[in-house]
Design an enzyme around this catalytic site. Structure first.
Site, PDB file in Angstrom:
ATOM      1  N   ASP A  21      23.872 -11.792   2.793  1.00  0.00           N
ATOM      2  CA  ASP A  21      24.037 -12.670   1.705  1.00  0.00           C
ATOM      3  C   ASP A  21      25.587 -12.822   1.307  1.00  0.00           C
ATOM      4  OD1 ASP A  21      23.202 -14.227  -0.504  1.00  0.00           O
ATOM      5  OD2 ASP A  21      23.834 -12.318  -1.926  1.00  0.00           O
ATOM      6  N   MET A  70       9.062   4.529   5.006  1.00  0.00           N
ATOM      7  CA  MET A  70       9.263   3.068   4.429  1.00  0.00           C
ATOM      8  C   MET A  70      10.481   3.081   3.402  1.00  0.00           C
ATOM      9  SD  MET A  70       7.032   1.696   6.060  1.00  0.00           S
ATOM     10  CE  MET A  70       7.342   0.129   5.380  1.00  0.00           C
ATOM     11  N   GLU A  71      10.685   4.027   2.804  1.00  0.00           N
ATOM     12  CA  GLU A  71      11.694   3.701   1.739  1.00  0.00           C
ATOM     13  C   GLU A  71      12.941   4.032   2.811  1.00  0.00           C
ATOM     14  OE1 GLU A  71       8.194   4.834  -0.452  1.00  0.00           O
ATOM     15  OE2 GLU A  71       9.107   5.948   1.515  1.00  0.00           O
ATOM     16  N   LEU A 127       0.706  -1.139  -0.091  1.00  0.00           N
ATOM     17  CA  LEU A 127      -0.044  -0.057  -0.041  1.00  0.00           C
ATOM     18  C   LEU A 127       0.880   1.184   0.076  1.00  0.00           C
ATOM     19  CD1 LEU A 127      -2.832  -1.152   2.590  1.00  0.00           C
ATOM     20  CD2 LEU A 127      -2.758  -1.018  -0.164  1.00  0.00           C
ATOM     21  N   CYS A 128       2.114   1.100  -0.234  1.00  0.00           N
ATOM     22  CA  CYS A 128       2.868   2.402  -0.343  1.00  0.00           C
ATOM     23  C   CYS A 128       2.803   2.976  -1.655  1.00  0.00           C
ATOM     24  CB  CYS A 128       4.625   2.007  -0.483  1.00  0.00           C
ATOM     25  SG  CYS A 128       4.903   1.640   1.428  1.00  0.00           S
ATOM     26  N   HIS A 129       2.784   4.267  -1.553  1.00  0.00           N
ATOM     27  CA  HIS A 129       2.787   5.034  -2.667  1.00  0.00           C
ATOM     28  C   HIS A 129       4.199   5.098  -3.637  1.00  0.00           C
ATOM     29  CE1 HIS A 129      -0.401   6.665  -0.612  1.00  0.00           C
ATOM     30  NE2 HIS A 129      -1.088   7.068  -1.408  1.00  0.00           N
TER      31      HIS A 129
END
Length: 166
Positions: free
Chosen positions: A127, A112-113, A74-76
Site C-alpha cells: 500500500d 493464524m496470528e 473460526l479463530c479464537h
C-alpha cells in the site's frame, strides 16, 4: 484426518478448547514483497511520501495479529503475550523479507496470528509503495515454525529455492 472446524452435520463450528491444557505456544511465519529497483531504493532510503514504510508495516502486522479472530471467522480470540515483526532487505532481489513471531500461554495455537501479522505487514508495504510500483509481488507467505500444544514442535522444510540460495 478429520476437519476440526466442522460439526457432525458438516456445518462450520468453532472448536471447543475448554478442556485443553494451557501450554506455552509460539509460531513464526514469513512473507516477502518483491518490487522494482526504484521502489526498493525509496523504501531503503526512507523517503517514501507516505512515511516510514517499515515502521508502519511493523505496527500494522502487530495490530493484525491482535485482531486475527475478527478477520478469520473460526479463530479464537487470544491474549497474545508477544508479537514481533522483523524485516530483512534483500538488495540483490529488491525484496523485503518479513518474519513474524507470536507467543502466548493458552489452549490453542498462534499460527493464524503469525500468518496474519506477516500478511498484513506485506500488504502495508504494498500500500505504501504502490504509487512507485503497482506491479509488486507479495509472497510466498507461509508458516515457518510452531511450538507447543499436543503436536509439540513443527518446522517447515526448506523449499528448493531456499536450499539453492544457501
Amino acid at each position: 484426518m478429520t476437519l476440526t472446524h466442522l460439526n457432525q452435520q458438516g456445518e462450520a463450528s468453532m472448536v471447543d478448547v475448554t478442556d485443553k491444557d494451557v501450554t506455552d505456544r509460539a509460531a513464526r511465519a514469513q512473507s516477502a514483497v518483491a518490487m522494482s529497483a526504484d521502489a526498493f531504493a525509496q523504501l531503503k532510503a526512507g523517503n517514501n511520501k507516505k512515511g516510514d514504510v517499515l515502521a508502519t508495516a511493523r505496527i500494522a502486522g502487530i495490530q493484525a495479529a491482535k485482531k486475527t479472530a475478527d478477520l478469520i471467522p473460526l479463530c479464537h480470540p487470544l491474549a497474545l503475550t508477544k508479537v514481533k515483526v522483523d524485516f530483512a532487505l534483500d538488495d540483490e532481489n529488491h525484496t523485503v523479507h518479513i518474519e513474524s513471531y507470536c507467543r502466548l500461554a493458552g489452549r490453542t495455537g498462534v499460527e493464524m496470528e503469525a500468518l496474519t501479522a506477516a500478511s498484513v505487514a506485506a500488504l502495508t508495504i504494498y500500500d505504501m509503495c504502490k504509487a512507485v510500483d503497482p506491479a509488486m509481488v507479495i509472497g510466498p507467505t507461509k508458516l515457518q515454525e510452531k511450538e507447543g500444544g499436543k503436536r509439540g514442535h513443527w518446522q517447515a522444510e526448506a523449499s528448493p529455492t531456499e536450499v539453492e540460495k544457501k
